[in-house]
Enzyme design. Structure first.
Site, short mmCIF file in Angstrom:
data_model
loop_
_atom_site.label_atom_id
_atom_site.label_comp_id
_atom_site.label_asym_id
_atom_site.label_seq_id
_atom_site.Cartn_x
_atom_site.Cartn_y
_atom_site.Cartn_z
N TYR A 141 0.84 -1.32 -0.09
CA TYR A 141 0.06 -0.14 -0.04
C TYR A 141 0.79 1.25 -0.09
CZ TYR A 141 -4.32 -2.57 -0.09
OH TYR A 141 -5.56 -3.11 -0.34
N ASP A 172 -7.93 5.49 -5.58
CA ASP A 172 -6.85 6.38 -5.78
C ASP A 172 -7.30 7.77 -5.89
OD1 ASP A 172 -8.43 6.81 -8.25
OD2 ASP A 172 -7.11 5.35 -9.41
N HIS A 186 -14.63 0.77 -2.52
CA HIS A 186 -13.71 -0.32 -1.55
C HIS A 186 -12.89 0.64 -0.96
CE1 HIS A 186 -14.24 -3.46 -5.16
NE2 HIS A 186 -15.08 -3.54 -4.29
N CYS A 217 -2.03 1.52 16.59
CA CYS A 217 -3.17 2.39 17.21
C CYS A 217 -2.82 2.55 18.81
CB CYS A 217 -4.60 1.63 17.02
SG CYS A 217 -5.87 2.40 17.68
C1 BJW Z 1 -9.02 -0.44 -19.46
C2 BJW Z 1 -7.93 0.21 -19.50
C3 BJW Z 1 -7.87 1.48 -20.13
C4 BJW Z 1 -7.03 -1.72 -18.96
N1 BJW Z 1 -9.06 1.89 -20.34
N2 BJW Z 1 -10.14 -0.12 -19.60
C5 BJW Z 1 -15.52 -17.04 -2.61
C6 BJW Z 1 -14.82 -16.97 -1.46
C7 BJW Z 1 -14.72 -15.80 -0.72
C8 BJW Z 1 -15.51 -14.60 -1.45
C9 BJW Z 1 -15.97 -14.68 -2.56
C10 BJW Z 1 -15.97 -15.93 -3.25
N3 BJW Z 1 -16.83 -15.99 -4.39
C11 BJW Z 1 -17.04 -14.54 -4.53
C12 BJW Z 1 -16.83 -13.92 -3.34
C13 BJW Z 1 -16.88 -12.46 -3.32
C14 BJW Z 1 -15.71 -11.71 -3.55
C15 BJW Z 1 -15.65 -11.94 -5.04
O1 BJW Z 1 -16.20 -11.12 -5.48
N4 BJW Z 1 -14.55 -12.50 -5.29
C16 BJW Z 1 -14.20 -12.86 -6.81
C17 BJW Z 1 -12.97 -12.51 -7.04
C18 BJW Z 1 -14.69 -14.13 -7.20
N5 BJW Z 1 -16.03 -10.19 -3.09
C19 BJW Z 1 -15.74 -9.72 -1.79
O2 BJW Z 1 -15.29 -10.61 -1.12
C20 BJW Z 1 -16.30 -8.57 -1.51
N6 BJW Z 1 -17.17 -8.80 -0.25
C21 BJW Z 1 -18.41 -9.18 -0.04
O3 BJW Z 1 -18.74 -9.81 -1.26
O4 BJW Z 1 -18.95 -9.25 0.93
C22 BJW Z 1 -19.62 -10.24 1.31
C23 BJW Z 1 -18.93 -11.62 1.88
C24 BJW Z 1 -18.43 -11.58 2.88
C25 BJW Z 1 -17.88 -12.85 3.44
C26 BJW Z 1 -17.60 -13.93 2.54
C27 BJW Z 1 -18.29 -13.52 1.12
C28 BJW Z 1 -18.94 -12.62 0.71
C29 BJW Z 1 -15.03 -7.49 -1.36
C30 BJW Z 1 -14.42 -7.09 -2.37
C31 BJW Z 1 -13.35 -6.49 -2.18
C32 BJW Z 1 -12.45 -6.14 -3.45
N7 BJW Z 1 -11.11 -5.39 -3.01
C33 BJW Z 1 -10.30 -4.83 -3.98
C34 BJW Z 1 -9.17 -4.43 -3.31
C35 BJW Z 1 -9.42 -2.99 -2.75
C36 BJW Z 1 -8.44 -2.08 -2.15
C37 BJW Z 1 -7.09 -1.86 -3.14
O5 BJW Z 1 -7.20 -1.30 -4.10
O6 BJW Z 1 -6.03 -2.46 -2.61
O7 BJW Z 1 -10.86 -4.14 -4.99
S1 BJW Z 1 -9.68 -6.51 -4.96
C38 BJW Z 1 -9.66 -5.68 -6.65
O8 BJW Z 1 -10.57 -6.09 -7.41
C39 BJW Z 1 -9.96 -4.19 -6.12
C40 BJW Z 1 -10.73 -3.59 -7.28
O9 BJW Z 1 -11.49 -2.59 -6.92
C41 BJW Z 1 -11.61 -4.73 -7.63
C42 BJW Z 1 -11.83 -4.93 -8.94
O10 BJW Z 1 -10.99 -4.86 -10.06
P1 BJW Z 1 -11.21 -4.07 -11.36
O11 BJW Z 1 -11.39 -2.59 -10.98
O12 BJW Z 1 -12.31 -4.64 -11.98
O13 BJW Z 1 -9.77 -4.28 -11.98
P2 BJW Z 1 -9.13 -5.52 -13.10
O14 BJW Z 1 -7.73 -5.22 -12.97
O15 BJW Z 1 -9.92 -6.56 -12.58
O16 BJW Z 1 -9.96 -5.12 -14.52
C43 BJW Z 1 -9.31 -3.89 -15.26
C44 BJW Z 1 -10.07 -3.77 -16.48
O17 BJW Z 1 -9.75 -2.30 -16.90
C45 BJW Z 1 -9.84 -4.99 -17.51
O18 BJW Z 1 -10.95 -5.33 -17.69
C46 BJW Z 1 -9.08 -4.30 -18.54
O19 BJW Z 1 -9.38 -4.81 -19.91
C47 BJW Z 1 -9.58 -2.74 -18.45
N8 BJW Z 1 -8.41 -1.65 -18.95
N9 BJW Z 1 -6.70 -0.64 -19.23
C48 BJW Z 1 -10.23 1.27 -20.14
N10 BJW Z 1 -6.76 2.29 -20.34
ZN ZN Z 2 -7.42 0.90 17.77
#
Ligand code: BJW
Ligand code: ZN
Length: 242
Positions: free
Chosen positions: A66, A102, A117, A145
């Site tokens: 981070y 960001d 997020h 903390c």
């Molecule tokens: C361009 C470009 C250009 C390139 N112009 N485009 C099984 C077990 C446990 C959990 C789960 C499970 N199955 C499902 C889940 C739920 C899980 C999940 O979805 N997992 C999947 C991966 C399967 N989700 C969660 O856990 C969420 N919480 C939740 O559901 O709570 C209820 C729950 C509780 C307890 C148990 C289960 C459920 C929370 C999700 C949190 C995600 N966190 C992150 C980190 C955030 C902090 C940080 O930034 O460090 O969020 S992970 C990461 O992925 C980050 C992003 O916001 C997120 C999405 O990614 P994003 O933005 O889509 O990026 P990319 O890289 O994937 O894609 C980029 C795209 O851009 C591509 O398509 C390119 O083509 C394109 N691109 N250049 C336009 N110039």
């Molecule tokens: Zn504390």
């Protein structure tokens, strides 16, 4: 180059636009995406670092990740895509639902941005209710903390819930919009990837801006296979003509 020709006629009736943005939105600002070759940091998979288990296993490593990203993000500038989204507020009601931590939409001037997020500038205690903003880096990591427990970035990791107030509002905005533009997200992460479904239930027009196919490309009314900094200024120019 007339990317948006097919929805041009519908544009004049649009009152509420929601953008759903992901890492690709900031790629042209020099902020790496998560998936694909970009998603590696010192040979660690970003998807494995973004978990509470990784943090408890090795808080120092996750803090270093981070810290490095924060330095990069602070040096980054909003790109033409962020600026176009901000400019669109002159013409219509705009809400940005972003998965990015960001702050570049806000830097570009967008006034209604919901951070699904969390934020790279925020921290919280892993145990008590302490929350703060981080302005200078901690000399020792992981920082502690006042209560003695480890401080963590105030972001949402896998297995954690999104901030409930933010998520509630996001669902409402999504289900009330006339047009949703989904930019730079692979739509693999839930629950953010359900937002287009809420919009579709309201018969909103769905537009995707992404150089590559996503999980939901086939659900879109229009797919623009281009980058955000190229496609979004052209999208906004249609509103100026109307
Ligand atoms: C361009 C470009 C250009 C390139 N112009 N485009 C099984 C077990 C446990 C959990 C789960 C499970 N199955 C499902 C889940 C739920 C899980 C999940 O979805 N997992 C999947 C991966 C399967 N989700 C969660 O856990 C969420 N919480 C939740 O559901 O709570 C209820 C729950 C509780 C307890 C148990 C289960 C459920 C929370 C999700 C949190 C995600 N966190 C992150 C980190 C955030 C902090 C940080 O930034 O460090 O969020 S992970 C990461 O992925 C980050 C992003 O916001 C997120 C999405 O990614 P994003 O933005 O889509 O990026 P990319 O890289 O994937 O894609 C980029 C795209 O851009 C591509 O398509 C390119 O083509 C394109 N691109 N250049 C336009 N110039
Ligand atoms: Zn504390």
């Amino acid at each position: 180059m007339k990317m948006f020709e097919s929805i041009k006629e519908q544009i004049r009736d649009i009152k509420k636009i929601v953008f759903v943005t992901g890492a690709g939105m900031s790629q042209e600002s020099g902020v790496p995406t998560f998936r694909g070759k970009d998603g590696l940091w010192r040979n660690y998979d970003a998807m494995k670092l973004a978990t509470i288990d990784a943090f408890y296993d090795n808080p120092k490593l996750v803090w270093e990740w981070y810290n490095e990203r924060r330095r990069n993000i602070f040096a980054a500038r909003p790109n033409l895509g962020h600026k176009a989204v901000a400019e669109l507020e002159k013409y219509t009601e705009v809400v940005v639902l972003t998965q990015n931590i960001d702050g570049l939409h806000q830097k570009a001037g967008s006034s209604e941005v919901l951070e699904l997020h969390g934020s790279i500038v925020k921290i919280k205690c892993s145990v008590c209710n302490f929350k703060d903003e981080i302005m200078v880096e901690f000399s020792e990591i992981p920082p502690l903390c006042k209560c003695g427990n480890i401080l963590r970035p105030d972001v949402v990791w896998f297995g954690e819930s999104l901030p409930q107030d933010v998520w509630q509002k996001a669902m409402i905005f999504a289900s009330q919009c006339d047009l949703m533009v989904i930019v730079g997200t692979s739509l693999v992460v839930s629950p953010a990837n359900t937002l287009p479904i809420y919009a579709k239930q309201n018969n909103a027009i769905l537009v995707e801006v992404n150089p590559e196919d996503t999980e939901m490309s086939s659900e879109m009314n229009l797919v623009i296979r281009n980058t955000s900094a190229v496609a979004l200024p052209e999208f906004v120019s249609m509103f100026k003509e109307n």
